[in-house]
Write an enzyme that holds these catalytic residues in place. Structure first.
Site, mmCIF file in Angstrom:
data_model
loop_
_atom_site.group_PDB
_atom_site.id
_atom_site.type_symbol
_atom_site.label_atom_id
_atom_site.label_comp_id
_atom_site.label_asym_id
_atom_site.label_seq_id
_atom_site.Cartn_x
_atom_site.Cartn_y
_atom_site.Cartn_z
ATOM 1 C CG HIS A 76 -1.617 1.287 1.418
ATOM 2 N ND1 HIS A 76 -2.601 1.755 0.570
ATOM 3 C CD2 HIS A 76 -1.422 2.266 2.343
ATOM 4 C CE1 HIS A 76 -2.996 2.952 0.986
ATOM 5 N NE2 HIS A 76 -2.290 3.294 2.051
ATOM 6 C CG HIS B 59 0.408 6.424 -0.082
ATOM 7 N ND1 HIS B 59 -0.524 7.440 -0.147
ATOM 8 C CD2 HIS B 59 -0.051 5.559 0.866
ATOM 9 C CE1 HIS B 59 -1.495 7.213 0.727
ATOM 10 N NE2 HIS B 59 -1.240 6.073 1.353
ATOM 11 C CD GLU C 79 -4.516 6.567 2.532
ATOM 12 O OE1 GLU C 79 -4.640 5.549 1.830
ATOM 13 O OE2 GLU C 79 -3.467 6.852 3.136
ATOM 14 C CB SER D 59 -2.381 -0.559 -2.366
ATOM 15 O OG SER D 59 -3.308 -0.287 -1.332
HETATM 16 N N1 TIH Z 1 -6.792 -1.970 2.001
HETATM 17 C C1 TIH Z 1 -5.518 -1.536 1.480
HETATM 18 C C2 TIH Z 1 -4.908 -2.655 0.631
HETATM 19 O O1 TIH Z 1 -5.392 -3.779 0.659
HETATM 20 O O2 TIH Z 1 -3.917 -2.403 -0.058
HETATM 21 C C3 TIH Z 1 -4.574 -1.133 2.602
HETATM 22 C C4 TIH Z 1 -5.096 0.034 3.395
HETATM 23 C C5 TIH Z 1 -5.091 1.321 3.019
HETATM 24 C C6 TIH Z 1 -5.651 2.190 3.968
HETATM 25 C C7 TIH Z 1 -6.119 1.571 5.022
HETATM 26 S S1 TIH Z 1 -5.846 -0.095 4.862
HETATM 27 FE FE FE2 Z 2 -2.300 5.212 2.976
#
Ligand code: TIH
Ligand code: FE2
Length: 295
Positions: free
Chosen positions: A162, A167, A208, A227
């Site tokens: 992630h 990012h 996000e 991600s």
């Molecule tokens: N759910 C995201 C992922 O599976 O890559 C990771 C997260 C981002 C923000 C909070 S949890």
């Molecule tokens: Fe993040």
């Protein structure tokens, strides 16, 4: 457990210096002692790190590199169809490796010449003011452990996939990087916890989990969607709401599930005009007024 407003799972340091991280029961690694131990060992590197030291490097195992390879391959295809243009441009400039997990210092070395951003290691919970504040200096706190191998398509907490695929590709775009910076400036400018919370929620629903309309449909630019090759398949079916600062700044969300409502920024320009301008100028009073005006 994950609580609202917390970005990472809490970290405990025992009297003997051992680190343990509270994983939520719904974390796929919850019942896997080997995974928890590995995750805690990687988190400990960040806890031991002090500013000025070189970034801790992790000796990733073959299994861990394999998770990165699998997720990278799945995401590469989905990004072409579903990621916002500006994010794809960032990815093209950054050229992350697809065959192994890069070290955070390597990602920083590639990012810095592009937009001045570099990574700081995070063990777990980073207080909101610190996490957001340092964005103003072009610093981004990142975890280094990787998601559990049993559920590669989604993890309920930020992991290295992630932080880097989600990012860094955005941080490689000067336009997104500028938005991250002003979010940091906003976090430093506001005094009350209320206003900080508002700023962080707007970040959540934009950088996000934001989406925007492009000629050929709705695209994701939020790192949390980009991600997860599970969530990226689902976001167009969620409730899509128009960009609205007060709604974004005040509604609750659960970080451990697919986000069921998302905000369409319309375009990169509008994101910059509305959200960038808000972060660049907001203060405690303007946020209190925004909340009061629409009540
Ligand atoms: N759910 C995201 C992922 O599976 O890559 C990771 C997260 C981002 C923000 C909070 S949890
Ligand atoms: Fe993040």
């Amino acid at each position: 457990m994950f609580e609202e407003g917390q970005y990472f799972a809490p970290v405990n340091t025992g009297a003997d210096g051992t680190v343990s991280v509270e994983l939520g029961e719904n974390h796929p690694g919850f019942a896997d002692p080997e995974y928890r131990e590995r995750r805690n060992a990687i988190a400990a590197l960040a806890l031991d790190w002090e500013p000025g030291q070189p970034m801790p490097a992790v000796s990733y195992t073959d299994t861990e590199h394999e998770i990165w390879r699998l997720v990278s391959a799945e995401l590469a295809v989905k990004h072409q169809a579903l990621a916002a243009h500006e994010y794809l441009e960032g990815a093209e400039r950054l050229k992350l490796p697809a065959d192994h997990i890069p070290q955070l210092h390597e990602v920083s070395e590639s990012l810095e010449p592009l937009t001045g951003f570099s990574y700081l290691p995070a063990a777990g919970l980073v207080p909101l003011r610190e996490f957001y504040g340092v964005l103003a200096d072009g610093k981004f706190h990142a975890t280094q452990y990787i998601r559990h191998h049993s559920v590669p398509l989604y993890t309920p907490e930020p992991d290295v996939i992630h932080e880097v695929i989600g990012h860094a590709n955005a941080l490689a775009s000067p336009r997104f990087a500028a938005l991250y910076r002003v979010a940091g400036e906003a976090a430093r400018r506001v005094h009350s916890e209320d206003a900080l919370e508002f700023v962080s929620r707007v970040f959540w629903f934009t950088l996000e989990f934001g989406v925007m309309s492009e000629k050929d449909g709705l695209k994701a630019y939020g790192a949390g969607i980009l991600s997860s090759y599970g969530e990226i398949d689902e976001f167009r079916g969620m409730e899509i709401m128009p960009l609205d600062l007060v709604t974004m700044g005040t509604i609750d969300y659960d970080i451990t599930k697919y986000q069921d409502h998302l905000f369409d920024a319309g375009s990169m320009e509008r994101l910059e005009d509305v959200v960038g301008e808000f972060w660049a100028t907001c203060d405690d009073d303007s946020i209190a007024r925004l909340k009061a005006d629409t009540r």
